[in-house]
Scaffold this active site. Structure first.
Site, PDB file in Angstrom:
ATOM      1  N   ASN A 102      22.641 -13.439  34.533  1.00 14.63           N
ATOM      2  CA  ASN A 102      22.834 -14.709  33.829  1.00 14.63           C
ATOM      3  C   ASN A 102      23.614 -14.576  32.524  1.00 14.63           C
ATOM      4  OD1 ASN A 102      19.638 -14.763  34.942  1.00 14.63           O
ATOM      5  ND2 ASN A 102      21.088 -16.231  35.782  1.00 14.63           N
ATOM      6  N   VAL A 109      26.073 -17.203  28.192  1.00 12.49           N
ATOM      7  CA  VAL A 109      24.709 -17.204  28.706  1.00 12.49           C
ATOM      8  C   VAL A 109      24.513 -18.406  29.628  1.00 12.49           C
ATOM      9  CG1 VAL A 109      22.266 -17.297  28.067  1.00 12.49           C
ATOM     10  CG2 VAL A 109      23.900 -16.145  26.570  1.00 12.49           C
ATOM     11  N   CYS A 110      23.977 -18.147  30.800  1.00 15.17           N
ATOM     12  CA  CYS A 110      23.677 -19.214  31.753  1.00 15.17           C
ATOM     13  C   CYS A 110      22.198 -19.586  31.603  1.00 15.17           C
ATOM     14  CB  CYS A 110      23.971 -18.750  33.174  1.00 15.17           C
ATOM     15  SG  CYS A 110      23.746 -20.056  34.376  1.00 15.17           S
ATOM     16  N   LEU A 111      21.971 -20.590  30.792  1.00 16.90           N
ATOM     17  CA  LEU A 111      20.617 -21.099  30.571  1.00 16.90           C
ATOM     18  C   LEU A 111      20.732 -22.620  30.594  1.00 16.90           C
ATOM     19  CD1 LEU A 111      17.655 -20.346  29.868  1.00 16.90           C
ATOM     20  CD2 LEU A 111      18.309 -20.476  27.465  1.00 16.90           C
TER      21      LEU A 111
END
Length: 182
Positions: A102, A109-111
């Site tokens: 992620n 950042v993949c959030l």
């Protein structure tokens, strides 16, 4: 005569107190980030650093996971809070190169709460816990690093070995990772 006296008094009073135009007003973003930081309830695995103590809109978060694949690692994230906060999420980048499904090699950042699921009621605390959770439970279903996600899905043991190799400093495939153990 009375008018003259009252004008003199007003002028004296005006000199004693600061002029309204001279005071810099705090923006909505500054007021909200001040509130968020004062109410910050960091887990024991996280600390904050403020390179400029007068600038609360730019700071670092250090996460040192104590369990999971990334145990004993030290990961630094930079937070840049924009003028539209809390209506827009802060910009968060991982400054530590990490082998993670992620987080890509550029530190993106993949959030979900940093993108489409952001709501003004969310706070910096929400993001801290979201980032910490990414280290406890990496999500291969929504990857930025597709290769790491594929390895995690197909071979957890190899994924764990790659994470350890990257954290010690070394190559995983053709990508070199700097040491990030605490």
């Amino acid at each position: 005569m009375i008018k003259l006296f009252s004008l003199k008094q007003q002028k004296k009073d005006g000199e004693a107190s600061p002029r309204p135009g001279n005071q810099k007003k705090a923006s909505a973003a500054q007021l909200r980030i001040t509130k968020d930081i004062n109410e910050l309830n960091l887990p024991k695995t996280c600390t904050t650093e403020f390179p400029d103590p007068d600038d609360l809109l730019s700071f670092k978060l250090v996460i040192c996971p104590d369990e999971g694949f990334y145990k004993t690692g030290r990961f630094v994230f930079s937070f840049k809070v924009g003028p539209n906060y809390p209506h827009e999420p802060p910009k968060v980048k991982c400054e530590t190169q990490v082998y993670h499904p992620n987080i890509d090699q550029q530190g993106n950042v993949c959030l979900n709460i940093l993108r489409e699921d952001w709501k003004p009621v969310l706070t910096i605390n929400s993001i801290v816990y979201g980032l910490q959770y990414l280290f406890l439970e990496p999500n291969p279903e929504d990857p930025l690093n597709k290769e790491a996600a594929e390895v995690l899905t197909n071979n957890r043991r190899l994924f764990e070995q790659n994470v350890q190799k990257a954290m010690r400093g070394g190559y995983v495939g053709s990508t070199y990772f700097d040491r990030c153990l605490k």
